[in-house]
Design a protein around this motif. Structure first.
Motif, PDB file in Angstrom:
ATOM      1  N   GLY A 134     -21.358  17.520 114.086  1.00 42.95           N
ATOM      2  CA  GLY A 134     -22.082  16.317 113.710  1.00 42.95           C
ATOM      3  C   GLY A 134     -21.814  15.825 112.302  1.00 42.95           C
ATOM      4  O   GLY A 134     -22.280  14.757 111.917  1.00 42.95           O
ATOM      5  N   ASP A 135     -21.068  16.599 111.501  1.00 44.36           N
ATOM      6  CA  ASP A 135     -20.743  16.157 110.149  1.00 44.36           C
ATOM      7  C   ASP A 135     -19.753  15.000 110.204  1.00 44.36           C
ATOM      8  O   ASP A 135     -18.859  14.977 111.052  1.00 44.36           O
ATOM      9  N   ILE A 136     -19.915  14.058 109.291  1.00 47.08           N
ATOM     10  CA  ILE A 136     -19.019  12.915 109.209  1.00 47.08           C
ATOM     11  C   ILE A 136     -18.243  13.031 107.903  1.00 47.08           C
ATOM     12  O   ILE A 136     -18.822  13.227 106.835  1.00 47.08           O
ATOM     13  N   GLU A 137     -16.917  12.935 108.011  1.00 49.59           N
ATOM     14  CA  GLU A 137     -16.065  13.033 106.833  1.00 49.59           C
ATOM     15  C   GLU A 137     -14.887  12.104 106.990  1.00 49.59           C
ATOM     16  O   GLU A 137     -14.600  11.628 108.088  1.00 49.59           O
ATOM     17  N   SER A 138     -14.195  11.867 105.912  1.00 50.31           N
ATOM     18  CA  SER A 138     -13.003  11.024 105.941  1.00 50.31           C
ATOM     19  C   SER A 138     -11.843  11.815 106.545  1.00 50.31           C
ATOM     20  O   SER A 138     -11.681  13.008 106.267  1.00 50.31           O
ATOM     21  N   PHE A 139     -11.055  11.145 107.367  1.00 50.45           N
ATOM     22  CA  PHE A 139      -9.915  11.776 108.037  1.00 50.45           C
ATOM     23  C   PHE A 139      -8.686  10.914 107.783  1.00 50.45           C
ATOM     24  O   PHE A 139      -8.709   9.708 108.044  1.00 50.45           O
ATOM     25  N   THR A 140      -7.618  11.527 107.261  1.00 52.12           N
ATOM     26  CA  THR A 140      -6.342  10.841 107.074  1.00 52.12           C
ATOM     27  C   THR A 140      -5.310  11.558 107.931  1.00 52.12           C
ATOM     28  O   THR A 140      -5.103  12.769 107.774  1.00 52.12           O
ATOM     29  N   LEU A 141      -4.686  10.818 108.823  1.00 54.69           N
ATOM     30  CA  LEU A 141      -3.745  11.433 109.765  1.00 54.69           C
ATOM     31  C   LEU A 141      -2.670  12.238 109.046  1.00 54.69           C
ATOM     32  O   LEU A 141      -2.413  13.391 109.400  1.00 54.69           O
ATOM     33  N   SER A 142      -2.022  11.654 108.045  1.00 54.51           N
ATOM     34  CA  SER A 142      -0.904  12.332 107.379  1.00 54.51           C
ATOM     35  C   SER A 142      -1.322  13.645 106.716  1.00 54.51           C
ATOM     36  O   SER A 142      -0.478  14.517 106.499  1.00 54.51           O
ATOM     37  N   GLU A 143      -2.606  13.810 106.428  1.00 53.78           N
ATOM     38  CA  GLU A 143      -3.087  15.048 105.826  1.00 53.78           C
ATOM     39  C   GLU A 143      -3.399  16.121 106.870  1.00 53.78           C
ATOM     40  O   GLU A 143      -3.739  17.247 106.517  1.00 53.78           O
ATOM     41  N   HIS A 144      -3.263  15.762 108.152  1.00 53.96           N
ATOM     42  CA  HIS A 144      -3.578  16.707 109.227  1.00 53.96           C
ATOM     43  C   HIS A 144      -2.374  16.984 110.129  1.00 53.96           C
ATOM     44  O   HIS A 144      -2.538  17.547 111.211  1.00 53.96           O
TER      45      HIS A 144
END
Length: 166
Positions: free
Chosen positions: A20-30
């Motif tokens: 349930g946590d909301i965080e920023s997601f950047t594709l290139s970092e994953h």
């Protein structure tokens, strides 16, 4: 439209985790989580979308078995996606595209003109490798059609096997 062999459009958007946590997601970092399955769906809490996301949930062991990481993407708010994930026991992250930047970048926007609802995600699936390249793409013009989950898994497995052989 984004096709096999293209670089996956990079993006940063809010992601709801399974807790349930909301965080920023950047594709290139994953990209170290590759193969990455990006499963676009029109809207949370609708019939086919719920079925699709629950099928990914039910087949998660298969995807994890081939080293794949799955993310669902829709235009819903992070809070709606959090409730959707909790209600359905989803075991993968959901990415919120409320600004419709991802559906535009991946060219998977559609309208339900007869309902007056515009710029939803077409049901589509992309598999991204560790270099950020699209290795599998499926896009449906019919929102009632689900992806071929076995084909998505096979694409991820092939990618994982290729990575291991290198």
């Amino acid at each position: 439209m984004v096709s096999v062999g293209d670089s996956a459009p990079d993006f940063t958007a809010p992601k709801t985790d399974i807790d349930g946590d909301i965080e920023s997601f950047t594709l290139s970092e994953h990209l170290d989580e590759a193969p990455i399955v990006l499963a676009f769906f029109p809207a949370a809490f609708t019939g086919t979308c719920t079925t699709e996301m629950c099928t990914f949930r039910d087949q998660m062991a298969n995807f994890e078995g081939v080293g794949a990481t799955v993310y669902g993407i829709s235009i819903d708010t992070p809070f709606t996606l959090s409730a959707f994930a909790e209600t359905n026991g989803l075991n993968f992250g959901l990415i919120s595209d409320t600004n419709r930047e991802l559906i535009d970048a991946y060219d998977v926007s559609m309208d339900f003109a007869d309902l007056g609802v515009n710029r939803l995600a077409k049901r589509s699936v992309f598999v991204v490798d560790a270099d950020g390249e699209i290795t599998y793409a499926w896009v449906s013009d019919n929102p009632g059609v689900e992806p071929d989950y076995d084909a998505v898994e096979a694409a991820a497995e092939t990618l994982e096997e290729t990575t291991e052989a290198a």
